[in-house]
Write a protein that holds these residues in place. Structure first.
Motif, PDB file in Angstrom:
ATOM      1  N   LEU A 182       0.837  -1.186   0.000  1.00 52.99           N
ATOM      2  CA  LEU A 182       0.000   0.000   0.000  1.00 52.99           C
ATOM      3  C   LEU A 182       0.874   1.239   0.000  1.00 52.99           C
ATOM      4  N   THR A 238      -4.339   1.175   8.646  1.00 46.27           N
ATOM      5  CA  THR A 238      -4.503  -0.146   9.245  1.00 46.27           C
ATOM      6  C   THR A 238      -5.338  -1.049   8.336  1.00 46.27           C
ATOM      7  N   ILE A 239      -4.758  -2.159   7.946  1.00 44.80           N
ATOM      8  CA  ILE A 239      -5.438  -3.120   7.093  1.00 44.80           C
ATOM      9  C   ILE A 239      -5.846  -4.317   7.941  1.00 44.80           C
ATOM     10  N   THR A 240      -7.096  -4.707   7.838  1.00 45.76           N
ATOM     11  CA  THR A 240      -7.589  -5.899   8.523  1.00 45.76           C
ATOM     12  C   THR A 240      -7.635  -7.050   7.528  1.00 45.76           C
ATOM     13  N   PHE A 248      -8.734  -8.782   2.114  1.00 50.16           N
ATOM     14  CA  PHE A 248      -8.212  -7.499   2.593  1.00 50.16           C
ATOM     15  C   PHE A 248      -9.363  -6.509   2.752  1.00 50.16           C
ATOM     16  N   VAL A 257     -11.232  -2.984   3.683  1.00 53.00           N
ATOM     17  CA  VAL A 257     -10.887  -1.572   3.460  1.00 53.00           C
ATOM     18  C   VAL A 257     -10.630  -0.880   4.794  1.00 53.00           C
ATOM     19  N   PRO A 258      -9.566  -0.091   4.913  1.00 45.96           N
ATOM     20  CA  PRO A 258      -9.279   0.618   6.164  1.00 45.96           C
ATOM     21  C   PRO A 258     -10.387   1.608   6.526  1.00 45.96           C
ATOM     22  N   ARG A 280     -13.554   1.489  -1.350  1.00 42.32           N
ATOM     23  CA  ARG A 280     -12.994   0.970  -2.594  1.00 42.32           C
ATOM     24  C   ARG A 280     -13.506   1.795  -3.775  1.00 42.32           C
ATOM     25  N   MET A 328      -3.064  -1.586  -3.907  1.00 34.79           N
ATOM     26  CA  MET A 328      -2.403  -2.861  -3.690  1.00 34.79           C
ATOM     27  C   MET A 328      -1.743  -3.306  -4.980  1.00 34.79           C
TER      28      MET A 328
END
Length: 251
Positions: free
Chosen positions: A15, A34-36, A48, A50-51, A56, A232
């Motif tokens: 990212l 922060t990516i969950t 993945f 979205v923070p 998106r 990404m």
């Protein structure tokens, strides 16, 4: 025409931020994101999340953007495999794309493969064509009609030697020929430069050469309040190996 983002940055990224707002400070662009990770997610979009604060970017139904965003992934924790079965242990990837265990490729091959697989899936056969480094235009429509590539030194030509076929195995053989005679240099010459601010899913960061390198943008999100964008990247590498979603160690 195909699109291209000229290569500016270190390639081991997952990212990175870019913005449409010229007055934004460097500090705002460098805030951690922060990516969950949903370990059960089977596609890029599901794996993945979205923070917070981001959405998106839109992708049309049946578009290349949607195809990349919904790429199937191997189970969380899977390792990249080289062509010989060895494991890639370098900590540069976060997920492995699942488009065939035996079908491995190098960097330019991966970009070509993803684009060609999408067009084949959508039956846009006449749009599948890639130049060899020599400049020869390898059109899938010719291959589909039973023509095969004949290489004699620097001379390349079509020879009618097979029956017409729309079958996937014949299409994969076509791609193998393209992989053998195309690379980052020919791909860079085919693509059209765009400004970073205009980047879309499906665009490519590329540095043509021997060997050169390239990565493809497979997803993007935007913060509607700040205009910040994150994206990404996916790549393959040398020696031939699985396509992988890259990790940004800086964030």
């Amino acid at each position: 025409m195909k699109r291209l983002c000229v290569l500016f940055f270190i390639l081991t990224l997952l990212l990175w931020g870019c913005s449409d707002e010229p007055n934004q400070t460097e500090e705002s662009l460098e805030k951690p994101v922060t990516i969950t990770i949903n370990q059960e997610g089977s596609t890029l979009e599901e794996r993945f999340l979205v923070p917070e604060g981001y959405e998106r970017v839109s992708a049309g139904e049946h578009s290349f953007q949607e195809y990349l965003r919904t790429l199937p992934l191997k189970p969380h924790g899977s390792k990249v495999k080289y062509y010989n079965g060895d494991t890639k242990n370098r900590d540069v990837y976060e997920a492995v794309v699942d488009i065939g265990s035996r079908d491995l490729q190098q960097c330019a091959d991966a970009v070509i493969r993803l684009r060609a697989e999408y067009l084949f899936k959508e039956k846009k056969y006449d749009d599948i064509h890639f130049n060899f480094t020599s400049g020869f235009n390898a059109e899938y429509s010719k291959w589909r009609d039973g023509y095969r590539v004949s290489v004699d030194g620097n001379s390349v030509s079509w020879v009618k030697s097979a029956n017409h076929s729309d079958e996937y195995p014949a299409f994969r053989k076509y791609l193998d020929i393209v992989f053998a005679y195309a690379g980052t240099l020919s791909l860079a010459n085919e693509l059209v430069p765009v400004q970073l601010e205009e980047m879309q899913i499906g665009d490519v960061f590329i540095q043509g050469g021997s060997p050169g390198h390239c990565v493809i943008v497979v997803d993007m999100a935007e913060n509607p309040e700040t205009g910040d964008k994150i994206f990404m990247l996916a790549q393959s590498y040398m020696p031939a190996q699985d396509i992988q979603i890259l990790k940004n160690k800086e964030n």
